[in-house]
Design a protein around this motif. Structure first.
Motif, PDB file in Angstrom:
ATOM      1  N   UNK A  59       0.855  -1.187   0.000  1.00  0.00           N
ATOM      2  CA  UNK A  59       0.000   0.000   0.000  1.00  0.00           C
ATOM      3  C   UNK A  59       0.888   1.233   0.000  1.00  0.00           C
ATOM      4  N   UNK A  60       0.670   2.115  -0.965  1.00  0.00           N
ATOM      5  CA  UNK A  60       1.383   3.398  -1.032  1.00  0.00           C
ATOM      6  C   UNK A  60       0.437   4.494  -0.588  1.00  0.00           C
ATOM      7  N   UNK A  61       0.871   5.311   0.371  1.00  0.00           N
ATOM      8  CA  UNK A  61       0.050   6.447   0.776  1.00  0.00           C
ATOM      9  C   UNK A  61       0.761   7.698   0.283  1.00  0.00           C
ATOM     10  N   UNK A  62       0.197   8.309  -0.727  1.00  0.00           N
ATOM     11  CA  UNK A  62       0.860   9.455  -1.354  1.00  0.00           C
ATOM     12  C   UNK A  62       0.021  10.705  -1.222  1.00  0.00           C
ATOM     13  N   UNK A  63       0.517  11.764  -1.785  1.00  0.00           N
ATOM     14  CA  UNK A  63      -0.231  13.019  -1.779  1.00  0.00           C
ATOM     15  C   UNK A  63       0.199  13.850  -2.983  1.00  0.00           C
TER      16      UNK A  63
END
Lengths: 294, 373
Positions: free
Chosen positions: A205-209
């Motif tokens: 899971x990648x949590x980006x912005x």
């Protein structure tokens, strides 16, 4: 060194006698982290939660075998403390501090590269290999062992998503906070490489912005090199352009790093993209079931 | 922190980078005086934005009376959303050619980068990338003379300007490093006769390094609310909507805004009370949100280092002290959650545990509030 920790990873805490340093040393010990020594100049010979305190990193490495270091040090002193750690052969260095001058970050990352030290941060909550070792300030209770590797640019948002997964009975393998600053030691790709190799990780899971191009670059890499399923959550869909939303990282610079651009790049790489937090657990559950039989 | 052109040029002068003769003016009299001394002048509005010329912020004259009139007109006027507070009165240069030169930070390569182009004078974003020389500087080595020679070769500068250019770039890089700049830009760098002169100056200083850059002038470009939040250690951004937002951590605050948007609402602000927000910071943050007079308030706390009881006490005390007339929606989970919920129930607040349910409720309540006004 890989970001995947083990229960025998020997950790030292620089700035261990401070309020944050001593509090989180106790928290990390409770989690199971093997903290072999602390460093606080002028406090050599003391103990914090039964951890011996040294005056220098040199002593902590030579006397206690420290191989990973975490800094609880105010921004103006981070450069010196980090370079002390790198100079003394620390292989993985975790920089939690916010507001480190960018020039200092650039200098210490360049030196780390020469010496082969991996830098996590600055401005990160740290990292954890669930059930085995946690380095940094993440709350212990949400990091339960499981198949999902998590990479994030943001602290509380990681807790939110790791917590939401845990609530659905989905645990995590390793969780890494890249850090919210514009310049940090690791990018998504560095950690994706480690997680792709890590046998405990079945899904990433990648949590980006919004802002920057880290997610786009990761997408290109995933498309070519990653076999494990990847799910991304992206924050900042509703953010107006040009405004800095807290993280120095989250600036949309002249049309680059827009929400739409990132979604498109990730989806083309086979990454499922969630745009609101509560969608993440169900997408993860589905892909785990379909692609790994879990 | 962005600096005004005249401040940037003061710094250029300190580093020996040639600038036009001139003087900043805060009054028409000062502008007239400088014009009388210099003759043919350009009067440049000092705002923290480009494209001043197109907006009418750059004027030419040689008459001191006219200079005073122009200055009187410009100062106090609104230019591209900024109020002009000063003008820079400078000698008008004879321009043979315009170059572009900048030093900034390359995020991806984690090092300083020099950008130079023989196509100066226009917005660098509009210049064909093939016409821009990009040179990464290894931070462990710094800028070596040979690198500067390579850049001036790549620009195809006339031989009589090469030495000047090399000297100027070394000075510009020294300024960039020593003053903790994130950007120093000269656009245009003008060839006037046989001389290179910095006709403009754009400098941005790393805010995190201001503690060790005490000699620099200070420039405020944030709104009053944004500035007071910063002083409290909070990150605040004014937005257009009507739902006041407070959360802890930049990422989760942004995610909260996204959820509001998802349910059809709009946030009045972005307020990140920090990952470790205590009772005091929370109180101040909440007061700041209330000042925006929103139609509903959404507080979203995921307590890690932040303790839910601290946050709940702050909310309860603000609620007791002030009459909060708009709906207050609280999502509160994490460390000491039970104590936090108990404290809130005493002041009649039933918290949510799922953040999307809280966001949905805030959007509905704000809509109802709008309807009732």
């Amino acid at each position: 060194m890989s970001i995947v920790l083990t229960e025998s990873t020997k950790v030292i805490v620089q700035g261990i006698t401070g309020k944050q340093g001593s509090f989180h040393t106790e928290q990390m010990l409770q989690y199971g982290t093997r903290i072999v020594a602390g460093v606080s100049p002028g406090h050599g010979g003391e103990t914090i939660s039964e951890v011996p305190v040294c005056n220098t990193v040199k002593e902590a490495v030579e006397g206690f075998g420290g191989e990973v270091s975490v800094l609880f040090v105010p921004a103006p002193f981070v450069k010196d403390a980090a370079i002390e750690a790198i100079h003394n052969g620390i292989k993985l260095l975790v920089l939690l501090t916010e507001h480190v001058p960018i020039k200092d970050t650039i200098a210490l990352i360049a030196y780390a590269k020469q010496k082969g030290t991996t830098i996590v941060g600055p401005n990160t909550f740290g990292l954890a290999t669930s059930g085995l070792s946690k380095i940094g300030i993440a709350p212990n209770r949400y990091f339960v062992p499981g198949p999902v590797g998590v990479i994030s640019r943001s602290g509380t948002l990681s807790y939110e998503i790791v917590g939401a997964l845990a609530a659905e009975g989905i645990g995590t393998s390793s969780v890494v906070g890249l850090g919210g600053d514009r310049i940090v030691g690791l990018d998504f790709i560095d950690v994706i490489k480690d997680l792709e190799q890590d046998p405990s990780t079945k899904l990433i899971v990648m949590i980006g912005e919004i802002g920057g191009s880290a997610e786009e670059k990761a997408a290109t890499y995933i498309k070519q090199h990653v076999k494990k399923p990847v799910v991304a959550y992206l924050a900042g869909k509703s953010a107006p352009p040009g405004k800095t939303m807290g993280h120095a990282g989250a600036i949309v610079e002249r049309g680059k790093g827009t929400f739409e651009g990132k979604v498109k790049a990730l989806e083309q790489a086979g990454v499922s993209v969630a745009t609101v937090t509560f969608e993440v657990p169900s997408i993860v559950a589905l892909r785990l079931q379909n692609e790994t039989g879990m | 922190m962005k600096l005004h052109e005249y401040m940037g040029k003061d710094l250029f002068q300190r580093y020996g980078i040639p600038i036009p003769k001139g003087q900043v003016a805060f009054t028409p009299e000062q502008a007239a005086e400088t014009t009388a001394r210099l003759g043919d002048v350009v009067i440049k509005s000092q705002i923290l934005s480009g494209k001043r010329g197109k907006a009418g912020g750059i004027r030419f004259t040689k008459d001191p009376v006219e200079a005073a009139r122009i200055t009187d007109e410009l100062i106090g006027s609104d230019l591209r959303g900024f109020i002009v507070q000063a003008v820079l009165v400078e000698e008008k240069l004879a321009i043979e050619k315009e170059y572009y030169l900048a030093v900034t930070i390359d995020r991806e390569n984690r090092c300083p980068v020099i950008l130079a182009s023989a196509s100066g004078g226009m917005d660098i974003e509009e210049v064909d990338p093939s016409l821009i020389v990009t040179y990464l500087v290894d931070p462990t080595i710094g800028l070596m003379p040979f690198m500067v020679r390579e850049i001036s070769e790549a620009l195809a500068l006339p031989s009589e300007l090469q030495k000047q250019f090399q000297d100027l770039l070394q000075k510009l890089f020294a300024l960039f490093s020593e003053l903790d700049a994130e950007l120093v830009e000269i656009n245009p760098l003008v060839q006037s006769g046989a001389e290179l002169i910095a006709a403009d100056a754009k400098i941005t200083i790393d805010e995190d390094a201001l503690y060790r850059q005490k000699d620099l002038p200070s420039v405020e470009e944030r709104s009053a609310a944004e500035a007071s939040a910063k002083d409290l250690g909070l990150a605040f951004v004014d937005l257009e909507g009507d739902i006041g937002v407070m959360a802890n951590g930049a990422g989760i605050t942004m995610a909260t805004l996204d959820l509001i948007d998802y349910y059809g609402g709009a946030a009045a602000n972005f307020l990140d009370a920090g990952g470790g927000a205590g009772e005091e910071a929370t109180t101040k943050a909440l007061e700041l949100v209330l000042e925006r007079k929103p139609n509903a308030i959404l507080i979203n706390i995921f307590g890690g280092i932040t303790r839910c009881d601290d946050v709940a006490r702050a909310i309860a005390s603000v609620k007791r002290k002030k009459s909060i007339e708009v709906p207050l929606v609280v999502r509160l989970v994490g460390t000491n959650q039970e104590e936090g919920w108990d404290i809130l129930s005493e002041v009649g607040i039933q918290p949510f545990s799922a953040m999307h349910e809280a966001a949905k409720s805030a959007v509905e309540l704000a809509a109802r509030e709008r309807g009732s006004v």
